[in-house]
Write an enzyme that holds these catalytic residues in place. Sequence first.
Site, PDB file in Angstrom:
ATOM      1  N   GLY A 234      29.039 104.204  68.324  1.00 55.29           N
ATOM      2  CA  GLY A 234      29.299 103.573  67.036  1.00 55.29           C
ATOM      3  C   GLY A 234      28.423 103.964  65.875  1.00 55.29           C
ATOM      4  O   GLY A 234      28.783 103.703  64.724  1.00 55.29           O
TER       5      GLY A 234
ATOM      6  N   GLU B   1      26.806 105.237  74.499  1.00 55.47           N
ATOM      7  CA  GLU B   1      27.965 106.146  74.493  1.00 55.47           C
ATOM      8  C   GLU B   1      28.164 106.759  73.101  1.00 55.47           C
ATOM      9  O   GLU B   1      29.215 106.596  72.480  1.00 55.47           O
ATOM     10  CB  GLU B   1      29.234 105.376  74.880  1.00 55.47           C
ATOM     11  CG  GLU B   1      29.210 104.765  76.265  1.00 55.47           C
ATOM     12  CD  GLU B   1      30.458 103.921  76.546  1.00 55.47           C
ATOM     13  OE1 GLU B   1      31.209 103.595  75.612  1.00 55.47           O
ATOM     14  OE2 GLU B   1      30.676 103.586  77.714  1.00 55.47           O
ATOM     15  N   PRO B   2      27.175 107.478  72.593  1.00 57.01           N
ATOM     16  CA  PRO B   2      27.344 108.024  71.239  1.00 57.01           C
ATOM     17  C   PRO B   2      28.329 109.186  71.223  1.00 57.01           C
ATOM     18  O   PRO B   2      28.410 109.957  72.174  1.00 57.01           O
ATOM     19  CB  PRO B   2      25.935 108.522  70.890  1.00 57.01           C
ATOM     20  CG  PRO B   2      25.318 108.867  72.212  1.00 57.01           C
ATOM     21  CD  PRO B   2      25.897 107.891  73.213  1.00 57.01           C
ATOM     22  N   GLY B   3      29.076 109.283  70.152  1.00 58.40           N
ATOM     23  CA  GLY B   3      30.000 110.413  69.991  1.00 58.40           C
ATOM     24  C   GLY B   3      29.721 111.092  68.674  1.00 58.40           C
ATOM     25  O   GLY B   3      29.077 112.133  68.579  1.00 58.40           O
TER      26      GLY B   3
ATOM     27  N   ARG C 195      41.602 113.221  59.780  1.00 55.89           N
ATOM     28  CA  ARG C 195      40.831 112.055  59.331  1.00 55.89           C
ATOM     29  C   ARG C 195      41.125 111.645  57.879  1.00 55.89           C
ATOM     30  O   ARG C 195      41.320 110.457  57.607  1.00 55.89           O
ATOM     31  CB  ARG C 195      39.321 112.269  59.532  1.00 55.89           C
ATOM     32  CG  ARG C 195      38.925 112.582  60.974  1.00 55.89           C
ATOM     33  CD  ARG C 195      37.425 112.512  61.222  1.00 55.89           C
ATOM     34  NE  ARG C 195      36.950 111.151  61.157  1.00 55.89           N
ATOM     35  CZ  ARG C 195      36.267 110.658  60.155  1.00 55.89           C
ATOM     36  NH1 ARG C 195      35.956 111.412  59.126  1.00 55.89           N
ATOM     37  NH2 ARG C 195      35.891 109.400  60.177  1.00 55.89           N
TER      38      ARG C 195
ATOM     39  N   CYS D 163      54.199 119.754  55.560  1.00 56.57           N
ATOM     40  CA  CYS D 163      55.245 119.248  54.661  1.00 56.57           C
ATOM     41  C   CYS D 163      55.167 117.734  54.500  1.00 56.57           C
ATOM     42  O   CYS D 163      56.090 117.003  54.878  1.00 56.57           O
ATOM     43  CB  CYS D 163      56.603 119.653  55.203  1.00 56.57           C
ATOM     44  SG  CYS D 163      56.659 121.411  55.487  1.00 56.57           S
TER      45      CYS D 163
ATOM     46  N   TYR E 246      35.770 114.085  66.086  1.00 59.39           N
ATOM     47  CA  TYR E 246      37.132 113.640  65.777  1.00 59.39           C
ATOM     48  C   TYR E 246      37.817 114.627  64.828  1.00 59.39           C
ATOM     49  O   TYR E 246      38.630 114.239  63.987  1.00 59.39           O
ATOM     50  CB  TYR E 246      37.116 112.211  65.203  1.00 59.39           C
ATOM     51  CG  TYR E 246      36.363 111.252  66.097  1.00 59.39           C
ATOM     52  CD1 TYR E 246      36.892 110.886  67.331  1.00 59.39           C
ATOM     53  CD2 TYR E 246      35.098 110.754  65.752  1.00 59.39           C
ATOM     54  CE1 TYR E 246      36.199 110.035  68.185  1.00 59.39           C
ATOM     55  CE2 TYR E 246      34.394 109.910  66.606  1.00 59.39           C
ATOM     56  CZ  TYR E 246      34.955 109.557  67.814  1.00 59.39           C
ATOM     57  OH  TYR E 246      34.260 108.728  68.660  1.00 59.39           O
TER      58      TYR E 246
HETATM   59  N1  LLP Z   1      32.566 104.170  73.433  1.00 56.39           N
HETATM   60  C1  LLP Z   1      33.791 103.650  73.268  1.00 56.39           C
HETATM   61  C2  LLP Z   1      34.282 102.678  74.233  1.00 56.39           C
HETATM   62  C3  LLP Z   1      34.572 104.053  72.176  1.00 56.39           C
HETATM   63  O1  LLP Z   1      35.803 103.528  72.011  1.00 56.39           O
HETATM   64  C4  LLP Z   1      34.069 104.999  71.257  1.00 56.39           C
HETATM   65  C5  LLP Z   1      34.875 105.440  70.105  1.00 56.39           C
HETATM   66  C6  LLP Z   1      32.778 105.526  71.479  1.00 56.39           C
HETATM   67  C7  LLP Z   1      32.059 105.079  72.570  1.00 56.39           C
HETATM   68  C8  LLP Z   1      32.166 106.537  70.559  1.00 56.39           C
HETATM   69  O2  LLP Z   1      31.966 106.017  69.301  1.00 56.39           O
HETATM   70  P1  LLP Z   1      31.170 106.854  68.176  1.00 56.39           P
HETATM   71  O3  LLP Z   1      29.727 106.948  68.596  1.00 56.39           O
HETATM   72  O4  LLP Z   1      31.781 108.191  68.089  1.00 56.39           O
HETATM   73  O5  LLP Z   1      31.351 106.044  66.955  1.00 56.39           O
HETATM   74  N2  LLP Z   1      38.911 108.770  65.329  1.00 56.39           N
HETATM   75  C9  LLP Z   1      37.982 107.905  64.624  1.00 56.39           C
HETATM   76  C10 LLP Z   1      36.922 107.342  65.555  1.00 56.39           C
HETATM   77  C11 LLP Z   1      37.480 106.583  66.737  1.00 56.39           C
HETATM   78  C12 LLP Z   1      36.398 106.050  67.661  1.00 56.39           C
HETATM   79  C13 LLP Z   1      36.987 105.472  68.896  1.00 56.39           C
HETATM   80  N3  LLP Z   1      36.036 105.008  69.862  1.00 56.39           N
HETATM   81  C14 LLP Z   1      37.390 108.688  63.459  1.00 56.39           C
HETATM   82  O6  LLP Z   1      37.742 109.840  63.256  1.00 56.39           O
HETATM   83  O7  LLP Z   1      36.589 108.136  62.709  1.00 56.39           O
END
Ligand code: LLP
Length: 421
Positions: free
Chosen positions: A238, A272-274, A311, A341, A370
Amino acid sequence: MSIEYNKGKLFCGRLNIETITRDIGTPLYLYDYQQIVDNLQSYINAFKEIDPLICCAYKANSNLSICKLLTLLGCGADVVSGGEIFRALKVGVLPEQIIFNGNAKTKEELEYAISNDIFMINVDCKDELYLINQIAHNFNKKIRISIRVNPHINPITHPYIATGLAKSKFGMDINAALDIYKEASMLENIIILGVHAHIGSQITSVGLLTENLKKLVNLTNDLAENDIKIKYINVGGGLGIKYHKEEIPQVEEIAKTFIPIIKKAGVKLILEPGRSIIGNAGIIVTKVLHTKETSKKKFIVVDAAMNDLVRPAIYGSYHRVIPLSYKGEDIEEVDIVGGICESGDFIAKKRNMPRLFKGDYLAVLDTGAYGFSMSSNYNSRRRLPEILVKDEEYYIIRHRENYEDLIAKEEILDDEVLQSL
Ligand code: LLP
Protein backbone atom coordinates in the site's frame (compact mmCIF):
# COMPACT_ATOMS: atom_id res chain seq x y z
CA MET A 1 15.27 6.40 -10.58
CA SER A 2 18.75 7.37 -11.67
CA ILE A 3 17.32 9.04 -14.71
CA GLU A 4 18.98 12.34 -15.52
CA TYR A 5 19.90 14.63 -18.37
CA ASN A 6 23.54 14.56 -19.32
CA LYS A 7 24.52 17.11 -21.96
CA GLY A 8 20.87 17.36 -22.97
CA LYS A 9 20.27 13.59 -23.32
CA LEU A 10 18.27 11.50 -20.88
CA PHE A 11 20.33 8.77 -19.28
CA CYS A 12 19.34 5.79 -17.14
CA GLY A 13 22.42 5.16 -15.04
CA ARG A 14 25.27 5.49 -17.53
CA LEU A 15 23.19 4.55 -20.57
CA ASN A 16 21.85 7.09 -23.04
CA ILE A 17 18.26 5.89 -23.41
CA GLU A 18 18.17 6.93 -27.06
CA THR A 19 20.63 4.11 -27.81
CA ILE A 20 17.97 1.58 -26.86
CA THR A 21 15.31 3.23 -29.01
CA ARG A 22 17.67 2.95 -31.97
CA ASP A 23 18.34 -0.75 -31.33
CA ILE A 24 14.87 -1.90 -30.32
CA GLY A 25 12.41 0.71 -31.52
CA THR A 26 9.57 2.15 -29.47
CA PRO A 27 7.42 1.96 -27.49
CA LEU A 28 9.19 0.03 -24.76
CA TYR A 29 9.29 -0.45 -21.01
CA LEU A 30 12.61 0.21 -19.33
CA TYR A 31 13.55 -0.63 -15.73
CA ASP A 32 16.45 0.58 -13.64
CA TYR A 33 18.08 -2.40 -11.91
CA GLN A 34 19.73 -0.28 -9.24
CA GLN A 35 16.51 1.50 -8.29
CA ILE A 36 14.74 -1.82 -7.74
CA VAL A 37 17.59 -3.04 -5.54
CA ASP A 38 17.67 0.24 -3.60
CA ASN A 39 13.91 0.24 -3.05
CA LEU A 40 13.91 -3.27 -1.67
CA GLN A 41 17.04 -2.63 0.35
CA SER A 42 15.40 0.34 2.03
CA TYR A 43 12.69 -2.01 3.35
CA ILE A 44 15.24 -4.62 4.44
CA ASN A 45 17.42 -2.05 6.21
CA ALA A 46 14.58 -0.12 7.83
CA PHE A 47 12.95 -3.26 9.26
CA LYS A 48 16.22 -5.12 9.98
CA GLU A 49 15.59 -5.28 13.71
CA ILE A 50 12.48 -7.45 13.29
CA ASP A 51 13.43 -9.22 10.05
CA PRO A 52 9.96 -9.32 8.46
CA LEU A 53 8.96 -11.63 5.63
CA ILE A 54 8.78 -9.37 2.58
CA CYS A 55 6.61 -10.83 -0.16
CA CYS A 56 6.58 -8.55 -3.18
CA ALA A 57 3.20 -8.12 -4.84
CA TYR A 58 3.55 -9.81 -8.23
CA LYS A 59 0.53 -7.96 -9.55
CA ALA A 60 2.58 -4.76 -9.66
CA ASN A 61 5.13 -6.30 -11.99
CA SER A 62 5.55 -9.98 -12.70
CA ASN A 63 8.27 -9.96 -15.32
CA LEU A 64 10.28 -13.13 -14.64
CA SER A 65 13.69 -11.44 -14.56
CA ILE A 66 12.44 -8.80 -12.15
CA CYS A 67 10.79 -11.42 -9.96
CA LYS A 68 13.99 -13.43 -10.05
CA LEU A 69 16.05 -10.40 -9.05
CA LEU A 70 13.72 -9.87 -6.09
CA THR A 71 14.00 -13.55 -5.20
CA LEU A 72 17.80 -13.38 -5.25
CA LEU A 73 17.57 -10.39 -2.92
CA GLY A 74 15.60 -12.55 -0.47
CA CYS A 75 12.03 -11.62 -1.29
CA GLY A 76 9.06 -13.91 -1.23
CA ALA A 77 5.97 -13.52 -3.40
CA ASP A 78 2.46 -12.22 -2.77
CA VAL A 79 0.46 -13.93 -5.52
CA VAL A 80 -3.18 -13.68 -6.55
CA SER A 81 -3.62 -16.33 -9.21
CA GLY A 82 -2.41 -19.70 -10.39
CA GLY A 83 -0.43 -17.81 -13.02
CA GLU A 84 1.43 -15.81 -10.39
CA ILE A 85 2.15 -18.96 -8.36
CA PHE A 86 3.58 -20.46 -11.54
CA ARG A 87 5.77 -17.40 -12.05
CA ALA A 88 7.01 -17.47 -8.46
CA LEU A 89 7.93 -21.15 -8.64
CA LYS A 90 9.52 -20.60 -12.05
CA VAL A 91 11.97 -18.02 -10.66
CA GLY A 92 12.82 -20.18 -7.66
CA VAL A 93 10.83 -18.57 -4.88
CA LEU A 94 10.73 -21.13 -2.09
CA PRO A 95 7.19 -22.39 -1.49
CA GLU A 96 7.58 -21.30 2.14
CA GLN A 97 7.88 -17.72 0.90
CA ILE A 98 4.72 -17.66 -1.20
CA ILE A 99 1.49 -16.15 0.09
CA PHE A 100 -1.72 -16.65 -1.87
CA ASN A 101 -4.12 -13.71 -1.75
CA GLY A 102 -7.31 -12.87 -3.59
CA ASN A 103 -11.04 -12.91 -3.18
CA ALA A 104 -11.92 -15.33 -5.98
CA LYS A 105 -9.48 -18.21 -5.87
CA THR A 106 -10.75 -21.18 -7.83
CA LYS A 107 -10.67 -24.80 -6.66
CA GLU A 108 -8.09 -25.51 -9.33
CA GLU A 109 -5.85 -22.66 -8.14
CA LEU A 110 -6.18 -23.71 -4.51
CA GLU A 111 -5.26 -27.29 -5.45
CA TYR A 112 -2.24 -25.98 -7.33
CA ALA A 113 -1.18 -23.90 -4.30
CA ILE A 114 -1.77 -26.73 -1.86
CA SER A 115 0.00 -29.35 -3.95
CA ASN A 116 3.02 -27.04 -4.05
CA ASP A 117 3.00 -26.57 -0.27
CA ILE A 118 3.04 -22.78 -0.39
CA PHE A 119 3.53 -20.97 2.88
CA MET A 120 0.10 -19.54 3.52
CA ILE A 121 -3.29 -18.86 2.02
CA ASN A 122 -5.03 -15.63 2.98
CA VAL A 123 -8.64 -16.66 3.19
CA ASP A 124 -11.15 -14.11 1.97
CA CYS A 125 -14.50 -15.64 2.94
CA LYS A 126 -16.13 -18.52 4.79
CA ASP A 127 -16.91 -20.51 1.65
CA GLU A 128 -13.26 -20.41 0.74
CA LEU A 129 -12.25 -21.54 4.23
CA TYR A 130 -14.39 -24.67 3.92
CA LEU A 131 -13.23 -25.30 0.37
CA ILE A 132 -9.58 -25.17 1.50
CA ASN A 133 -10.35 -27.51 4.37
CA GLN A 134 -11.98 -29.93 1.95
CA ILE A 135 -9.13 -29.82 -0.57
CA ALA A 136 -6.59 -30.17 2.23
CA HIS A 137 -8.51 -33.20 3.49
CA ASN A 138 -8.42 -34.74 -0.01
CA PHE A 139 -4.67 -34.12 -0.19
CA ASN A 140 -4.27 -35.38 3.37
CA LYS A 141 -2.53 -32.16 4.34
CA LYS A 142 -2.91 -29.39 6.87
CA ILE A 143 -2.95 -25.90 5.36
CA ARG A 144 -1.56 -22.75 6.92
CA ILE A 145 -3.91 -19.81 6.66
CA SER A 146 -4.49 -16.22 7.66
CA ILE A 147 -7.90 -14.69 7.45
CA ARG A 148 -8.14 -11.43 5.56
CA VAL A 149 -10.17 -9.05 7.62
CA ASN A 150 -11.74 -5.81 6.56
CA PRO A 151 -10.72 -3.19 9.13
CA HIS A 152 -13.00 -0.36 7.95
CA ILE A 153 -10.27 2.16 7.25
CA ASN A 154 -10.52 4.83 4.59
CA PRO A 155 -7.04 4.84 3.05
CA ILE A 156 -7.63 8.21 1.31
CA THR A 157 -6.69 7.10 -2.16
CA HIS A 158 -8.47 6.55 -5.48
CA PRO A 159 -11.77 4.72 -4.71
CA TYR A 160 -10.88 1.89 -7.11
CA ILE A 161 -7.81 1.01 -5.05
CA ALA A 162 -9.30 1.44 -1.57
CA THR A 163 -9.82 -2.07 -0.24
CA GLY A 164 -10.43 -1.84 3.49
CA LEU A 165 -13.68 0.14 3.60
CA ALA A 166 -16.78 -1.44 5.09
CA LYS A 167 -18.28 -1.53 1.61
CA SER A 168 -15.22 -3.14 -0.04
CA LYS A 169 -15.51 -6.63 -1.48
CA PHE A 170 -12.39 -7.87 0.30
CA GLY A 171 -11.99 -9.89 3.46
CA MET A 172 -14.32 -10.50 6.37
CA ASP A 173 -15.67 -7.86 8.70
CA ILE A 174 -13.15 -7.34 11.50
CA ASN A 175 -15.98 -7.28 14.03
CA ALA A 176 -17.01 -10.79 13.02
CA ALA A 177 -13.45 -12.06 12.82
CA LEU A 178 -13.33 -13.67 16.26
CA ASP A 179 -16.23 -15.99 15.44
CA ILE A 180 -14.74 -16.91 12.09
CA TYR A 181 -11.39 -17.71 13.65
CA LYS A 182 -13.14 -19.87 16.24
CA GLU A 183 -14.89 -21.70 13.44
CA ALA A 184 -11.62 -22.10 11.53
CA SER A 185 -9.92 -23.46 14.65
CA MET A 186 -12.41 -26.36 14.63
CA LEU A 187 -11.48 -27.43 11.11
CA GLU A 188 -9.24 -30.41 11.02
CA ASN A 189 -7.11 -29.55 8.01
CA ILE A 190 -6.59 -25.87 8.80
CA ILE A 191 -3.68 -24.40 10.72
CA ILE A 192 -4.30 -20.80 11.78
CA LEU A 193 -1.08 -18.87 11.41
CA GLY A 194 -1.93 -15.23 10.96
CA VAL A 195 -4.16 -12.24 10.50
CA HIS A 196 -4.16 -10.12 7.37
CA ALA A 197 -5.58 -6.83 6.11
CA HIS A 198 -4.59 -4.74 3.11
CA ILE A 199 -6.37 -1.40 3.17
CA GLY A 200 -5.51 -0.06 -0.26
CA SER A 201 -2.81 1.23 -2.54
CA GLN A 202 -0.94 4.52 -3.15
CA ILE A 203 -1.32 5.38 0.55
CA THR A 204 0.58 8.43 1.71
CA SER A 205 -0.11 8.39 5.45
CA VAL A 206 1.89 6.50 8.07
CA GLY A 207 -1.02 7.07 10.43
CA LEU A 208 -3.43 5.04 8.30
CA LEU A 209 -0.97 2.20 7.79
CA THR A 210 -0.38 2.17 11.55
CA GLU A 211 -4.11 2.20 12.29
CA ASN A 212 -4.38 -0.97 10.23
CA LEU A 213 -1.51 -2.58 12.11
CA LYS A 214 -3.00 -1.64 15.47
CA LYS A 215 -6.38 -3.10 14.57
CA LEU A 216 -4.66 -6.34 13.61
CA VAL A 217 -2.73 -6.37 16.89
CA ASN A 218 -5.97 -5.87 18.82
CA LEU A 219 -7.51 -8.75 16.92
CA THR A 220 -4.45 -10.89 17.68
CA ASN A 221 -4.88 -10.12 21.39
CA ASP A 222 -8.58 -10.98 21.30
CA LEU A 223 -7.73 -14.24 19.58
CA ALA A 224 -5.06 -15.04 22.19
CA GLU A 225 -7.67 -14.64 24.91
CA ASN A 226 -9.64 -17.29 23.07
CA ASP A 227 -6.67 -19.65 22.84
CA ILE A 228 -6.01 -18.90 19.21
CA LYS A 229 -2.33 -18.13 18.86
CA ILE A 230 -1.35 -15.84 16.00
CA LYS A 231 2.24 -15.95 14.78
CA TYR A 232 2.11 -13.58 11.81
CA ILE A 233 0.57 -10.19 11.21
CA ASN A 234 0.35 -9.40 7.51
CA VAL A 235 -0.36 -5.73 6.82
CA GLY A 236 -0.39 -6.10 3.03
CA GLY A 237 1.23 -3.45 0.85
CA GLY A 238 0.00 0.00 0.00
CA LEU A 239 2.80 2.52 0.44
CA GLY A 240 2.54 5.14 -2.29
CA ILE A 241 5.15 6.72 -4.51
CA LYS A 242 5.59 10.29 -5.70
CA TYR A 243 3.91 10.60 -9.09
CA HIS A 244 3.31 14.33 -8.90
CA LYS A 245 3.00 16.46 -5.78
CA GLU A 246 2.27 13.77 -3.18
CA GLU A 247 4.25 13.80 0.06
CA ILE A 248 5.38 10.23 0.56
CA PRO A 249 6.60 8.98 3.94
CA GLN A 250 9.98 7.27 4.05
CA VAL A 251 9.99 3.52 4.68
CA GLU A 252 12.19 4.28 7.71
CA GLU A 253 9.38 6.34 9.21
CA ILE A 254 6.94 3.46 8.86
CA ALA A 255 9.47 1.01 10.27
CA LYS A 256 10.12 3.24 13.27
CA THR A 257 6.42 3.21 14.09
CA PHE A 258 5.82 -0.45 13.32
CA ILE A 259 8.83 -2.04 15.04
CA PRO A 260 7.87 -1.36 18.69
CA ILE A 261 4.27 -2.40 18.03
CA ILE A 262 5.35 -5.68 16.43
CA LYS A 263 7.91 -6.40 19.16
CA LYS A 264 5.31 -5.87 21.86
CA ALA A 265 2.82 -8.09 20.02
CA GLY A 266 5.45 -10.85 19.81
CA VAL A 267 4.59 -11.79 16.24
CA LYS A 268 6.40 -11.85 12.91
CA LEU A 269 5.53 -9.11 10.43
CA ILE A 270 4.68 -9.80 6.80
CA LEU A 271 4.84 -6.99 4.23
CA GLU A 272 3.52 -7.15 0.68
CA PRO A 273 4.87 -4.05 -1.06
CA GLY A 274 4.38 -3.71 -4.80
CA ARG A 275 4.33 -0.15 -6.10
CA SER A 276 6.98 1.10 -3.67
CA ILE A 277 9.45 -1.55 -4.89
CA ILE A 278 9.07 -1.20 -8.64
CA GLY A 279 6.93 1.87 -9.43
CA ASN A 280 9.63 4.51 -9.67
CA ALA A 281 12.07 2.06 -11.28
CA GLY A 282 10.26 1.91 -14.61
CA ILE A 283 9.52 4.18 -17.54
CA ILE A 284 7.88 3.87 -20.91
CA VAL A 285 9.78 5.26 -23.85
CA THR A 286 7.53 6.38 -26.65
CA LYS A 287 7.89 8.28 -29.93
CA VAL A 288 5.91 11.26 -31.18
CA LEU A 289 4.11 10.11 -34.32
CA HIS A 290 2.33 13.37 -35.10
CA THR A 291 1.48 16.68 -33.59
CA LYS A 292 -1.94 18.04 -34.34
CA GLU A 293 -3.74 21.23 -33.51
CA THR A 294 -7.50 21.65 -33.37
CA SER A 295 -9.38 24.83 -32.56
CA LYS A 296 -9.51 23.67 -28.93
CA LYS A 297 -6.30 21.84 -28.27
CA LYS A 298 -2.91 20.66 -29.34
CA PHE A 299 -2.41 16.90 -29.39
CA ILE A 300 0.86 15.04 -29.25
CA VAL A 301 0.10 11.62 -30.72
CA VAL A 302 2.54 8.96 -29.52
CA ASP A 303 3.15 5.31 -30.29
CA ALA A 304 2.30 4.11 -26.75
CA ALA A 305 -1.36 4.00 -25.78
CA MET A 306 -3.84 3.03 -23.10
CA ASN A 307 -3.33 -0.65 -23.84
CA ASP A 308 0.31 -0.17 -22.78
CA LEU A 309 -0.45 2.06 -19.77
CA VAL A 310 -4.05 1.98 -18.65
CA ARG A 311 -3.64 3.88 -15.36
CA PRO A 312 -4.48 7.35 -16.74
CA ALA A 313 -7.63 5.98 -18.38
CA ILE A 314 -8.83 4.01 -15.36
CA TYR A 315 -7.79 6.18 -12.44
CA GLY A 316 -7.00 9.48 -14.12
CA SER A 317 -3.50 8.96 -12.80
CA TYR A 318 -0.73 11.45 -13.34
CA HIS A 319 2.58 10.32 -14.83
CA ARG A 320 5.28 12.85 -15.56
CA VAL A 321 6.36 12.94 -19.20
CA ILE A 322 9.74 14.30 -20.25
CA PRO A 323 11.60 14.31 -23.57
CA LEU A 324 14.66 12.12 -24.12
CA SER A 325 16.46 15.13 -25.57
CA TYR A 326 16.28 18.33 -23.61
CA LYS A 327 14.03 20.72 -25.50
CA GLY A 328 14.38 24.06 -23.80
CA GLU A 329 11.73 26.14 -22.11
CA ASP A 330 9.38 27.08 -24.96
CA ILE A 331 6.34 25.62 -23.19
CA GLU A 332 2.85 24.91 -24.52
CA GLU A 333 -0.15 23.04 -23.15
CA VAL A 334 -0.86 19.71 -24.84
CA ASP A 335 -2.70 16.42 -24.47
CA ILE A 336 -0.46 13.42 -25.04
CA VAL A 337 -2.56 10.66 -26.55
CA GLY A 338 -2.18 7.19 -28.02
CA GLY A 339 -3.63 5.54 -31.06
CA ILE A 340 -6.50 3.55 -29.52
CA CYS A 341 -9.93 4.27 -30.91
CA GLU A 342 -11.30 5.80 -27.72
CA SER A 343 -11.18 9.28 -26.27
CA GLY A 344 -10.23 7.76 -22.90
CA ASP A 345 -6.91 6.89 -24.47
CA PHE A 346 -4.48 9.41 -23.09
CA ILE A 347 -1.13 9.36 -21.37
CA ALA A 348 -1.33 12.93 -20.08
CA LYS A 349 -3.86 15.74 -20.29
CA LYS A 350 -3.40 19.50 -20.20
CA ARG A 351 0.30 19.11 -19.74
CA ASN A 352 2.85 21.88 -20.13
CA MET A 353 5.48 20.47 -22.42
CA PRO A 354 8.33 21.98 -24.39
CA ARG A 355 7.49 22.31 -28.09
CA LEU A 356 7.55 18.77 -29.50
CA PHE A 357 7.89 17.52 -33.05
CA LYS A 358 7.28 14.34 -34.97
CA GLY A 359 10.07 11.86 -34.23
CA ASP A 360 10.84 13.18 -30.74
CA TYR A 361 11.11 10.61 -27.98
CA LEU A 362 9.39 10.91 -24.61
CA ALA A 363 9.77 9.09 -21.29
CA VAL A 364 6.62 8.41 -19.26
CA LEU A 365 7.89 8.18 -15.71
CA ASP A 366 6.98 6.00 -12.73
CA THR A 367 5.39 3.28 -14.80
CA GLY A 368 7.24 0.29 -13.31
CA ALA A 369 4.24 -0.79 -11.21
CA TYR A 370 0.84 -1.65 -12.68
CA GLY A 371 2.20 -0.62 -16.07
CA PHE A 372 3.14 -3.63 -18.15
CA SER A 373 1.26 -5.95 -15.79
CA MET A 374 -2.03 -4.20 -16.65
CA SER A 375 -1.29 -3.90 -20.35
CA SER A 376 -3.35 -5.64 -23.01
CA ASN A 377 -3.61 -6.40 -26.69
CA TYR A 378 -6.58 -4.09 -27.22
CA ASN A 379 -6.90 -3.00 -30.86
CA SER A 380 -4.63 -5.99 -31.64
CA ARG A 381 -1.61 -4.03 -30.59
CA ARG A 382 1.46 -5.99 -29.67
CA ARG A 383 2.57 -5.79 -26.06
CA LEU A 384 5.83 -3.96 -25.46
CA PRO A 385 9.32 -5.24 -24.88
CA GLU A 386 10.77 -4.83 -21.41
CA ILE A 387 14.37 -3.80 -20.89
CA LEU A 388 16.46 -3.90 -17.73
CA VAL A 389 19.27 -1.36 -17.45
CA LYS A 390 22.31 -1.67 -15.21
CA ASP A 391 25.12 0.88 -15.51
CA GLU A 392 25.77 1.24 -19.23
CA GLU A 393 24.34 -2.12 -20.28
CA TYR A 394 20.84 -3.13 -21.13
CA TYR A 395 19.18 -6.54 -21.21
CA ILE A 396 15.99 -7.56 -22.99
CA ILE A 397 13.78 -9.24 -20.39
CA ARG A 398 10.72 -9.51 -22.60
CA HIS A 399 10.63 -9.34 -26.37
CA ARG A 400 8.17 -7.26 -28.30
CA GLU A 401 5.24 -9.43 -29.31
CA ASN A 402 4.83 -10.22 -32.99
CA TYR A 403 1.65 -10.63 -35.01
CA GLU A 404 1.77 -14.41 -34.65
CA ASP A 405 1.83 -14.03 -30.85
CA LEU A 406 -1.40 -12.09 -31.13
CA ILE A 407 -3.26 -15.00 -32.69
CA ALA A 408 -1.37 -17.90 -31.13
CA LYS A 409 -4.31 -19.19 -29.12
CA GLU A 410 -7.06 -18.62 -31.64
CA GLU A 411 -8.74 -21.05 -33.99
CA ILE A 412 -10.00 -20.12 -37.43
CA LEU A 413 -12.95 -22.36 -38.05
CA ASP A 414 -13.21 -23.91 -41.55
CA ASP A 415 -15.50 -22.24 -44.11
CA GLU A 416 -17.80 -25.27 -44.17
CA VAL A 417 -18.08 -25.30 -40.39
CA LEU A 418 -18.85 -21.60 -40.23
CA GLN A 419 -21.35 -21.83 -43.05
CA SER A 420 -23.11 -24.82 -41.53
CA LEU A 421 -23.61 -23.21 -38.12
N1 LLP B 1 -1.30 -7.01 -1.03
C1 LLP B 1 -2.57 -7.09 -1.47
C2 LLP B 1 -3.48 -8.04 -0.84
C3 LLP B 1 -2.99 -6.26 -2.51
O1 LLP B 1 -4.27 -6.34 -2.95
C4 LLP B 1 -2.09 -5.35 -3.10
C5 LLP B 1 -2.51 -4.47 -4.21
C6 LLP B 1 -0.77 -5.31 -2.62
C7 LLP B 1 -0.42 -6.15 -1.58
C8 LLP B 1 0.26 -4.38 -3.19
O2 LLP B 1 -0.08 -3.06 -2.97
P1 LLP B 1 0.94 -1.87 -3.34
O3 LLP B 1 2.11 -1.95 -2.40
O4 LLP B 1 1.38 -2.07 -4.73
O5 LLP B 1 0.14 -0.65 -3.14
N2 LLP B 1 -3.77 -1.14 -10.33
C9 LLP B 1 -3.75 -0.15 -9.27
C10 LLP B 1 -3.24 -0.74 -7.96
C11 LLP B 1 -4.03 -1.94 -7.49
C12 LLP B 1 -3.49 -2.53 -6.19
C13 LLP B 1 -4.18 -3.80 -5.85
N3 LLP B 1 -3.68 -4.46 -4.68
C14 LLP B 1 -2.91 1.03 -9.74
O6 LLP B 1 -2.42 1.03 -10.86
O7 LLP B 1 -2.78 2.00 -9.00
